[in-house]
Design an enzyme around this catalytic site. Sequence first.
Site, mmCIF file in Angstrom:
data_model
loop_
_atom_site.group_PDB
_atom_site.id
_atom_site.type_symbol
_atom_site.label_atom_id
_atom_site.label_comp_id
_atom_site.label_asym_id
_atom_site.label_seq_id
_atom_site.Cartn_x
_atom_site.Cartn_y
_atom_site.Cartn_z
ATOM 1 N N HIS A 199 27.917 -15.419 -50.124
ATOM 2 C CA HIS A 199 27.282 -14.823 -51.393
ATOM 3 C C HIS A 199 26.345 -13.724 -51.320
ATOM 4 O O HIS A 199 25.123 -14.300 -50.348
ATOM 5 C CB HIS A 199 26.670 -16.057 -52.252
ATOM 6 N N LEU A 200 26.616 -12.768 -51.460
ATOM 7 C CA LEU A 200 25.587 -11.297 -51.486
ATOM 8 C C LEU A 200 24.147 -11.619 -52.020
ATOM 9 O O LEU A 200 24.161 -12.418 -53.041
ATOM 10 C CB LEU A 200 26.003 -10.180 -52.172
ATOM 11 N N HIS A 201 23.051 -11.298 -51.119
ATOM 12 C CA HIS A 201 21.962 -11.524 -51.489
ATOM 13 C C HIS A 201 20.992 -10.388 -50.722
ATOM 14 O O HIS A 201 21.150 -10.069 -49.833
ATOM 15 C CB HIS A 201 21.227 -12.825 -51.343
ATOM 16 N N GLN A 202 20.195 -9.731 -51.713
ATOM 17 C CA GLN A 202 19.399 -8.871 -51.333
ATOM 18 C C GLN A 202 18.048 -9.288 -50.840
ATOM 19 O O GLN A 202 17.299 -9.882 -51.718
ATOM 20 C CB GLN A 202 19.403 -7.624 -52.319
#
Length: 189
Positions: free
Chosen positions: A147-150
């Site tokens: 799950h993409l996270h910045q």
Amino acid sequence: MTGAARHSDDGTDITGDTGLADGLERLWTPHRLTYISGEDRPEGGYDKPTGCPFCLAPGLPEGESLVVARGERVFAVLNLYPYNPGHLLVCPYRHVADYTDLDPAETIELGVYTQTAMRVVRTVSNAHGFNLGMNQGGVAGAGIAAHLHQHVVPRWGGDANFMPVIGRTKVLPQLLADTRDLFAKAWPA
Ligand SMILES: [Zn+2]
């Protein structure tokens, strides 16, 4: 490097773990060891939305969640295992892994939320600088690669020096909840 050998809480020799890589990696965060050692890791891992903390976080009741702000397509949440106090993550609601998986609207909102996160953290904590970024893939250091996270990591002059002190006291859940409230109040409507 000079000086005595250093060991983590579980006795692992971490003498050589600092000093060569970039500044972010020099931050010593023993409270992250649980995460790194996988003790909190759900059965089946993080790959499926059912075990994914970034899919679960927006649905948690107020008071249990570390979500700071909710957008249309993305949200901002405090990192439970911060590199530094005030470490925020900007995530799409969709369970996608790669930056190229985002559609244009998500890409824009992720960028806008990253800017807002910086403004809010500056207002609340007077950060001197930031590390921003996404680790893409487990090989690049992503803890929850599915799950993409910045990352929005506030930095202060000398933080790599005072972090061992803060790290030893651990980041208490109550402290995280207080930080969340401060950020949520400062987040523009
Ligand atoms: Zn997810």
